[in-house]
Enzyme design. Structure first.
Site, short mmCIF file in Angstrom:
data_model
loop_
_atom_site.label_atom_id
_atom_site.label_comp_id
_atom_site.label_asym_id
_atom_site.label_seq_id
_atom_site.Cartn_x
_atom_site.Cartn_y
_atom_site.Cartn_z
N ASN A 70 0.93 -1.22 0.03
CA ASN A 70 0.14 0.02 0.00
C ASN A 70 0.88 1.34 0.15
O ASN A 70 0.73 2.28 -0.59
CB ASN A 70 -1.09 0.09 1.32
CG ASN A 70 -2.13 -0.91 1.13
OD1 ASN A 70 -2.50 -1.11 0.05
ND2 ASN A 70 -2.69 -1.35 1.98
N ALA A 85 11.63 0.90 6.52
CA ALA A 85 12.39 0.27 7.76
C ALA A 85 12.41 -1.20 7.71
O ALA A 85 11.72 -2.01 8.17
CB ALA A 85 11.60 0.64 9.13
N TYR A 116 8.22 -12.40 11.29
CA TYR A 116 8.84 -10.68 11.16
C TYR A 116 10.08 -10.81 9.99
O TYR A 116 9.87 -9.99 9.14
CB TYR A 116 9.60 -10.42 12.35
CG TYR A 116 10.12 -9.10 12.65
CD1 TYR A 116 9.31 -7.89 12.55
CD2 TYR A 116 11.50 -8.83 12.72
CE1 TYR A 116 9.67 -6.48 12.50
CE2 TYR A 116 11.99 -7.60 12.58
CZ TYR A 116 11.29 -6.49 12.64
OH TYR A 116 11.59 -5.20 13.00
#
Ligand code: UDP
Length: 296
Positions: A70, A85, A116
């Site tokens: 997005n 990041a 993650y």
């Protein structure tokens, strides 16, 4: 913009009076619409602590993948520069030490940290694809362990964990034998590195972190020395896939951004400890509270 899953409005209360500040309470994994012009997008949304992403694994995967998609779509539409990041976790449990940007990493896709690590690796891939295919102006920061004031005391990361334990007069919990290493960067240094990267024209990934490496055992002792508390250091089991060593090679950041960290661990930790000492007992309690129930 934040959906405040792990964040806290109190942390940005001081920004609301600023004339040019606006806050959107929105989940970036859902369609994002921003009216008007955008010059820069900095995509930092994600849980960042192993304990948090074990509790909210799907959200962690979604924000690194759909959230990044997005943001890149928005950058393309607005012709904005976007900085994402990324993380030292793309190197996983590294077999190369210190880690430089050319190392491909040692990550388990199906381990507890995979949600993650792989989301962030996908983030890097799709960012490069938007750069190469759509010509979007992109930056990728690989952020190593960073600490500062306003962290949640119970977010699970070692700096707030040990600070919280010291403040409450509890024993410090070192995981495993404590010989694993980390290299901690103070937030002001991190922000300066990120800002310089954003202002550069460098589109390959770049490590931003402090190369001053310490074992977790040494670090626990430093917290006891800083706080002057007479507490024990106790050992708990090492979480699965916990990297044994981590230290950024920042040659690239030095050469390309003219950047290196300036704040030593002693000075940085003192600032953070003084911040926590300045909070009232009620504010401190709030720093320990987070309820993930009902999150879909
Ligand atoms: N750690 C620890 N005690 C704690 C929390 C963390 O010994 O209460 C260790 C953890 O096992 C890891 C290191 O401290 O080796 C850094 O953990 P953190 O969660 O801050 O970040 P990571 O670098 O592992 O993502």
């Amino acid at each position: 913009m934040d959906n405040l899953i792990t964040g806290d409005l109190k942390n940005i209360e001081h920004l609301f009076p600023l004339e040019h500040f606006e806050f959107y309470h929105h989940d970036v994994t859902k369609f994002v619409h921003i009216p008007g012009k955008l010059d820069y997008i900095l995509h930092f949304a994600s849980p960042a602590s192993p304990i948090d992403y074990l509790k909210i694994p799907i959200q962690t995967l979604k924000v690194g993948s759909l959230g990044t998609l997005n943001c890149l779509g928005l950058a393309k539409e607005k012709k904005a520069t976007i900085l994402v990041a990324s993380t030292s976790e793309v190197y996983g449990d590294p077999l190369v030490h210190p880690q430089n940007e050319d190392y491909y990493g040692n990550v388990s896709p199906v381990g507890p940290r995979g949600v993650y690590d792989e989301a962030k690796r996908f983030m890097e891939s799709i960012t490069m694809a938007y750069h190469r295919f759509h010509g979007v102006d992109t930056r990728i920061a690989r952020i190593f362990n960073t600490y500062g004031s306003r962290m949640r005391l119970n977010d699970g990361r070692v700096v707030p964990a040990f600070m919280g334990q010291a403040l409450r007069g509890e024993d410090l919990t070192v995981f495993g034998d404590g010989k694993q290493t980390r290299s901690f960067c103070y937030i002001d240094d991190q922000i300066e590195g990120i800002y310089r990267l954003l202002m550069s024209d460098y589109t390959d990934p770049i490590n931003i972190g402090n190369p001053d490496e310490t074992t977790i055992n040494e670090f626990a002792q430093e917290i006891l020395d800083l706080t002057g508390k007479d507490l024990r250091i106790i050992h708990k089991p090492l979480p699965k896939d916990d990297p044994l060593q981590r230290q950024p090679d920042i040659t690239r950041a030095k050469e390309i951004l003219g950047w290196e960290p300036k704040v030593g661990r002693k000075e940085g930790l003192r600032k953070v400890y003084e911040y926590f000492l300045s909070l009232s007992p009620e504010e401190l309690k709030q720093k320990e509270h987070r309820d993930f129930s009902g999150i879909s």
